[in-house]
Write a protein that holds these residues in place. Structure first.
Motif, PDB file in Angstrom:
ATOM      1  N   ILE A   1       0.868  -1.194   0.000  1.00 39.32           N
ATOM      2  CA  ILE A   1       0.000   0.000   0.000  1.00 39.32           C
ATOM      3  C   ILE A   1       0.896   1.233   0.000  1.00 39.32           C
ATOM      4  O   ILE A   1       1.615   1.505   0.960  1.00 39.32           O
ATOM      5  N   GLU A   2       0.865   1.948  -1.113  1.00 38.46           N
ATOM      6  CA  GLU A   2       1.718   3.127  -1.279  1.00 38.46           C
ATOM      7  C   GLU A   2       1.081   4.332  -0.601  1.00 38.46           C
ATOM      8  O   GLU A   2      -0.135   4.499  -0.616  1.00 38.46           O
ATOM      9  N   HIS A   3       1.917   5.206  -0.021  1.00 38.93           N
ATOM     10  CA  HIS A   3       1.417   6.373   0.728  1.00 38.93           C
ATOM     11  C   HIS A   3       0.356   5.939   1.741  1.00 38.93           C
ATOM     12  O   HIS A   3      -0.725   6.510   1.815  1.00 38.93           O
ATOM     13  N   ALA A   4       0.707   4.898   2.505  1.00 31.60           N
ATOM     14  CA  ALA A   4      -0.247   4.347   3.484  1.00 31.60           C
ATOM     15  C   ALA A   4      -0.672   5.398   4.497  1.00 31.60           C
ATOM     16  O   ALA A   4      -1.767   5.313   5.061  1.00 31.60           O
ATOM     17  N   GLU A   5       0.170   6.420   4.695  1.00 25.50           N
ATOM     18  CA  GLU A   5      -0.161   7.460   5.690  1.00 25.50           C
ATOM     19  C   GLU A   5      -1.369   8.279   5.279  1.00 25.50           C
ATOM     20  O   GLU A   5      -1.949   9.001   6.089  1.00 25.50           O
ATOM     21  N   ARG A   6      -1.791   8.164   4.009  1.00 35.10           N
ATOM     22  CA  ARG A   6      -2.928   8.972   3.546  1.00 35.10           C
ATOM     23  C   ARG A   6      -4.254   8.225   3.603  1.00 35.10           C
ATOM     24  O   ARG A   6      -5.284   8.759   3.223  1.00 35.10           O
ATOM     25  N   PHE A   7      -4.235   6.967   4.045  1.00 34.97           N
ATOM     26  CA  PHE A   7      -5.467   6.174   4.120  1.00 34.97           C
ATOM     27  C   PHE A   7      -6.014   6.170   5.545  1.00 34.97           C
ATOM     28  O   PHE A   7      -5.259   6.284   6.507  1.00 34.97           O
ATOM     29  N   GLY A   8      -7.326   5.983   5.664  1.00 34.72           N
ATOM     30  CA  GLY A   8      -7.945   5.789   6.980  1.00 34.72           C
ATOM     31  C   GLY A   8      -7.656   4.377   7.475  1.00 34.72           C
ATOM     32  O   GLY A   8      -7.384   3.474   6.689  1.00 34.72           O
ATOM     33  N   LEU A   9      -7.740   4.188   8.789  1.00 28.19           N
ATOM     34  CA  LEU A   9      -7.438   2.885   9.384  1.00 28.19           C
ATOM     35  C   LEU A   9      -8.348   1.787   8.845  1.00 28.19           C
ATOM     36  O   LEU A   9      -7.883   0.699   8.502  1.00 28.19           O
ATOM     37  N   SER A  10      -9.636   2.056   8.796  1.00 29.15           N
ATOM     38  CA  SER A  10     -10.574   1.024   8.346  1.00 29.15           C
ATOM     39  C   SER A  10     -10.288   0.636   6.901  1.00 29.15           C
ATOM     40  O   SER A  10     -10.378  -0.530   6.534  1.00 29.15           O
ATOM     41  N   GLN A  11      -9.921   1.625   6.093  1.00 26.56           N
ATOM     42  CA  GLN A  11      -9.618   1.351   4.691  1.00 26.56           C
ATOM     43  C   GLN A  11      -8.347   0.500   4.575  1.00 26.56           C
ATOM     44  O   GLN A  11      -8.286  -0.447   3.790  1.00 26.56           O
ATOM     45  N   LEU A  12      -7.327   0.828   5.383  1.00 25.05           N
ATOM     46  CA  LEU A  12      -6.097   0.023   5.385  1.00 25.05           C
ATOM     47  C   LEU A  12      -6.408  -1.418   5.782  1.00 25.05           C
ATOM     48  O   LEU A  12      -5.891  -2.366   5.194  1.00 25.05           O
ATOM     49  N   HIS A  13      -7.277  -1.575   6.790  1.00 23.72           N
ATOM     50  CA  HIS A  13      -7.620  -2.919   7.267  1.00 23.72           C
ATOM     51  C   HIS A  13      -8.378  -3.706   6.189  1.00 23.72           C
ATOM     52  O   HIS A  13      -8.145  -4.895   5.988  1.00 23.72           O
ATOM     53  N   GLN A  14      -9.277  -3.001   5.486  1.00 24.58           N
ATOM     54  CA  GLN A  14     -10.017  -3.637   4.385  1.00 24.58           C
ATOM     55  C   GLN A  14      -9.050  -4.116   3.301  1.00 24.58           C
ATOM     56  O   GLN A  14      -9.153  -5.229   2.792  1.00 24.58           O
ATOM     57  N   LEU A  15      -8.106  -3.250   2.946  1.00 26.71           N
ATOM     58  CA  LEU A  15      -7.149  -3.596   1.889  1.00 26.71           C
ATOM     59  C   LEU A  15      -6.285  -4.779   2.312  1.00 26.71           C
ATOM     60  O   LEU A  15      -6.051  -5.701   1.533  1.00 26.71           O
ATOM     61  N   ARG A  16      -5.831  -4.747   3.548  1.00 27.80           N
ATOM     62  CA  ARG A  16      -4.996  -5.849   4.046  1.00 27.80           C
ATOM     63  C   ARG A  16      -5.755  -7.173   3.967  1.00 27.80           C
ATOM     64  O   ARG A  16      -5.172  -8.233   3.756  1.00 27.80           O
ATOM     65  N   GLY A  17      -7.067  -7.120   4.108  1.00 29.30           N
ATOM     66  CA  GLY A  17      -7.886  -8.329   4.080  1.00 29.30           C
ATOM     67  C   GLY A  17      -7.964  -8.997   2.722  1.00 29.30           C
ATOM     68  O   GLY A  17      -8.520 -10.083   2.586  1.00 29.30           O
ATOM     69  N   ARG A  18      -7.407  -8.340   1.684  1.00 28.32           N
ATOM     70  CA  ARG A  18      -7.403  -8.965   0.351  1.00 28.32           C
ATOM     71  C   ARG A  18      -6.347 -10.061   0.253  1.00 28.32           C
ATOM     72  O   ARG A  18      -6.359 -10.833  -0.693  1.00 28.32           O
ATOM     73  N   VAL A  19      -5.351 -10.087   1.188  1.00 30.67           N
ATOM     74  CA  VAL A  19      -4.357 -11.170   1.161  1.00 30.67           C
ATOM     75  C   VAL A  19      -4.554 -12.054   2.390  1.00 30.67           C
ATOM     76  O   VAL A  19      -5.325 -11.726   3.293  1.00 30.67           O
ATOM     77  N   GLY A  20      -3.857 -13.186   2.403  1.00 29.53           N
ATOM     78  CA  GLY A  20      -4.049 -14.134   3.510  1.00 29.53           C
ATOM     79  C   GLY A  20      -5.302 -14.955   3.332  1.00 29.53           C
ATOM     80  O   GLY A  20      -5.841 -15.526   4.270  1.00 29.53           O
ATOM     81  N   ARG A  21      -5.810 -15.040   2.079  1.00 29.59           N
ATOM     82  CA  ARG A  21      -7.064 -15.765   1.832  1.00 29.59           C
ATOM     83  C   ARG A  21      -6.807 -17.205   1.377  1.00 29.59           C
ATOM     84  O   ARG A  21      -7.728 -17.955   1.115  1.00 29.59           O
ATOM     85  N   GLY A  22      -5.507 -17.549   1.270  1.00 30.40           N
ATOM     86  CA  GLY A  22      -5.149 -18.927   0.913  1.00 30.40           C
ATOM     87  C   GLY A  22      -4.233 -19.506   1.971  1.00 30.40           C
ATOM     88  O   GLY A  22      -4.114 -18.981   3.068  1.00 30.40           O
ATOM     89  N   ALA A  23      -3.540 -20.591   1.617  1.00 39.11           N
ATOM     90  CA  ALA A  23      -2.699 -21.288   2.595  1.00 39.11           C
ATOM     91  C   ALA A  23      -1.305 -20.665   2.707  1.00 39.11           C
ATOM     92  O   ALA A  23      -0.582 -20.938   3.666  1.00 39.11           O
ATOM     93  N   ALA A  24      -0.899 -19.828   1.737  1.00 39.81           N
ATOM     94  CA  ALA A  24       0.468 -19.283   1.736  1.00 39.81           C
ATOM     95  C   ALA A  24       0.626 -18.195   2.789  1.00 39.81           C
ATOM     96  O   ALA A  24      -0.301 -17.421   3.049  1.00 39.81           O
ATOM     97  N   ALA A  25       1.828 -18.119   3.394  1.00 39.78           N
ATOM     98  CA  ALA A  25       2.134 -17.032   4.333  1.00 39.78           C
ATOM     99  C   ALA A  25       2.014 -15.710   3.577  1.00 39.78           C
ATOM    100  O   ALA A  25       2.518 -15.574   2.467  1.00 39.78           O
ATOM    101  N   SER A  26       1.319 -14.741   4.182  1.00 36.87           N
ATOM    102  CA  SER A  26       1.040 -13.488   3.470  1.00 36.87           C
ATOM    103  C   SER A  26       1.543 -12.285   4.252  1.00 36.87           C
ATOM    104  O   SER A  26       1.666 -12.330   5.477  1.00 36.87           O
TER     105      SER A  26
END
Length: 691
Positions: A561-586
């Motif tokens: 996530i580029e320029h993460a300092e410009r995002f809201g916390l909830s939005q960062l958390h939502q984006l982070r939730g796009r990975v870790g959806r399989g068996a691989a370490a994310s």
């Protein structure tokens, strides 16, 4: 008070500005409280001042010149007998220059800056010396360009004098709230015109008893309005939808390729109980990113359809709506086929022929479930019998849109059951206030197989290391998201745009397909890009936040996530939730930029620290409320019903608890006072709190 019935041309510019600010009624003006105060009640000597003081002094102009170094400015020297001060004006008029001619006696007010060359003020306010000093602090109001403070102050005091500010609290209730100023008029008069002896700190931190009174009034109005809307809804009727033994609900449970979690089963039962009653369900289903809300919604829809009614699911973006559509078709169409039922698809970008076909299926009832975007609520969409309306990411929709979906069955005298879903957990204090009229179900566990996501904070200066990390993930056959906050250059925000990032990554990763996705792309292009990424052919997807919700690619193991300092916390958390959806370490890398200052701002630092410390959506939500206030969670719920202007949910929990306790007693025993109180505070806006 501006006459809103007068023809537009007849209104003066300041009157139009008052209407623009929403200051229409006398009570609106009375409740337009100052942003801050200026102390013009005394004149001081320069020799008694300190660096950084906002001071008011009187003196004689000893020099007045226009200089051109380093830029054109008016430089005026004033001597008050104890010291001198240089006044600088970078924007000035000939009349101003004339009023500050040498020998003129002036009264000057501004912030003092010291230095080797003596005192200075930049753009202070100046008026002729002498004359009476005010006896109260001078209020400074929030305003717009065409509305001078002097006009606004006069309008506010006029509104305050005319407004009905009689006490609407039931007898004896203020005893529980000591110390409170006695009545609304007393509190408001004090806050608009506090005496010079009042410490500014007690006004600014809103702890003064006058502030406490207004906070109590505001919270009570909000609680009354929501309780009233809940009671009104209890009079309405919805179809009672009972799950049939061996019906669609049980069949769907039998064909799902996974077991439900205990939390999914629990909330499913809560929803099924609501649907079985003929009172309209009004439930918020909240669960962290990836907790499995879609399957719970599908099971609820199965109950409604089995009972002979239609269901509708509305999502804020086409990508998210399509994600739901694919899942629901996979689960439900095989069960629908023997019954001659279909899942319909509705979006704004559809070709006319396909759209006409879908509208006919919905009107006939053959489309048992309708999935789509805002297109679902348009006038052309006529349901045969809508029994359940599901709204995903509800905070992304306007209030009017939610009301429109609920109104689809008005002709029948019934309302559809309403299930709202959110992956942004609602903190408890927010649920107690803005969602007091909702029943809340929470999925508080993730399905098995979800891998924890490691979060790392990395400075923008180390981008090369991040690119190397991407190479290693791609070498293992994984896929990567790279999220940018803007899609085009902006002078105000010097951000690397998504297009430039896409080009840079394409050059750095030869032989790898790097895709680009942003909100301005035509829908067919978006779909083509997403299908390449979902299918695994595309290694890296550079995107704006259109992938924030609804994208499910289990093979993606790295999110940058580029320029993460410009995002809201909830939005960062939502984006982070796009990975870790399989068996691989994310992992999720938060790339931050410190800008010219070389350091992160306090708010940005708090957000990024919270992201690195916890993956718990509820803890994230609690911290986000602390950092940003309630707007992030409410989204467009506040259209027409402002967020709390005076009370603070983080600090005024005692007042909120008091208002929650008082509201039912007041509605039952003092209905006239309750009605008067909500009308004063909300006007015609209370309808929006019911959405």
């Amino acid at each position: 008070m501006p006459d809103t019935k007068a023809p537009k041309a007849a209104l003066s510019e300041p009157q139009k500005a008052l209407i623009k600010l929403g200051l229409v009624r006398d009570i609106d003006l009375a409740l337009h409280l100052p942003l801050r105060y200026e102390d013009e009640t005394r004149v001081v000597k320069l020799r008694d001042c300190r660096e950084g003081d906002t001071a008011q002094f009187e003196g004689t102009v000893t020099a007045c010149d226009v200089t051109y170094r380093p830029r054109r400015q008016l430089v005026v020297t004033v001597d008050d007998g104890s010291d001198t001060c240089v006044l600088r004006f970078f924007n000035f008029y000939p009349s101003q220059q004339k009023s500050l001619a040498v020998g003129t006696q002036v009264r000057v007010r501004g912030e003092l800056k010291g230095g080797f060359l003596g005192w200075q003020m930049v753009h202070p306010t100046c008026k002729p010396a002498g004359g009476e000093l005010p006896t109260a602090l001078t209020p400074v109001y929030s305003t717009v360009a065409s509305l001078p403070q002097t006009y606004l102050r006069k309008a506010v005091l006029g509104g305050l004098a005319r407004a009905d500010l009689s006490d609407t609290f039931p007898p004896g209730v203020t005893e529980a709230l000591k110390p409170l100023v006695g009545a609304p008029r007393e509190a408001l008069t004090f806050l608009h015109q506090p005496g010079p002896e009042v410490p500014l700190a007690s006004l600014e931190d809103r702890n003064h008893p006058a502030w406490q009174r207004l906070k109590a009034e505001e919270l009570l109005a909000q609680q009354l309005s929501q309780l009233q809307s809940k009671r009104e809804r209890e009079v309405l009727r919805s179809p009672a939808l009972a799950a049939k033994p061996g019906g669609l609900h049980e069949q769907l449970l039998g064909v799902l390729p996974f077991q439900l979690t205990a939390a999914q089963r629990r909330v499913g039962e809560e929803i099924a109980q609501d649907l079985g009653r003929n009172l309209p369900m009004h439930r918020l289903l909240q669960g962290d990113v990836g907790s499995g809300k879609t399957v719970v919604a599908a099971l609820a829809a199965a109950i409604a359809i089995d009972a002979g009614w239609q269901g509708a699911l509305m999502a804020p973006t086409e990508i998210l709506a399509e994600q739901h559509f694919r899942k629901l078709i996979g689960w439900l169409e095989p069960l629908f086929a023997p019954k001659g039922l279909r899942v319909a698809w509705l979006t704004g970008s559809q070709k006319k022929k396909e759209r006409t076909e879908m509208l006919a299926l919905i009107a006939s009832g053959e489309a048992a479930l309708v999935v789509g975007t805002h297109a679902v609520i348009q006038d052309l969409v006529q349901f045969k019998n809508l029994g359940l309306a599901i709204i995903d990411e509800q905070h992304r929709f306007g209030v009017a849109q939610r009301l429109a979906l609920r109104a689809k069955m008005k002709d029948t005298g019934q309302e559809p059951h309403l299930l709202m879903m959110s992956a942004t957990p609602i903190p408890r204090t927010l649920a107690m206030s803005y969602y007091a009229d909702l029943d809340v179900s929470t999925i508080d566990e993730l399905p098995p197989g979800r891998t924890p996501v490691i979060t790392k904070l990395i400075a923008d200066s180390r981008r090369d290391e991040v690119t190397q990390r991407i190479r290693s993930q791609l070498a293992e056959g994984r896929q990567v998201y790279w999220v940018c906050p803007l899609i085009e250059e902006s002078e105000a925000l010097d951000l690397t745009n998504a297009t430039a990032t896409h080009e840079a990554l394409s050059a750095a990763l030869p032989g790898v397909m790097v895709g680009l996705l942003h909100s301005r792309m035509p829908v067919p292009e978006k779909k083509a890009v997403m299908s390449l990424f979902t299918g695994g052919q595309m290694g890296v997807l550079v995107s704006t936040t259109v992938i924030e919700v609804g994208v499910d690619v289990p093979n993606a193991s790295l999110m940058v996530i580029e320029h993460a300092e410009r995002f809201g916390l909830s939005q960062l958390h939502q984006l982070r939730g796009r990975v870790g959806r399989g068996a691989a370490a994310s992992a999720c890398i938060l790339l931050f930029s410190t800008g010219e200052s070389g350091r992160l701002g306090e708010t940005a630092r708090a957000r990024l620290k919270a992201m690195a410390e916890t993956a718990d959506g509820f803890e994230i939500a609690r911290r986000d409320l602390e950092i940003r206030g309630p707007g992030e969670f409410l989204g467009a719920r506040q259209s027409g019903a402002p967020l709390l202007r005076f009370a603070d949910l983080a600090t005024d929990t005692e007042l909120l608890a008091w208002a929650r306790q008082l509201a039912p007693m007041m509605l039952d025993r003092y209905p006239e006072l309750a009605e008067k109180h909500t009308a004063r505070w909300l006007g015609g806006k209370s309808e929006f709190l019911k959405a």
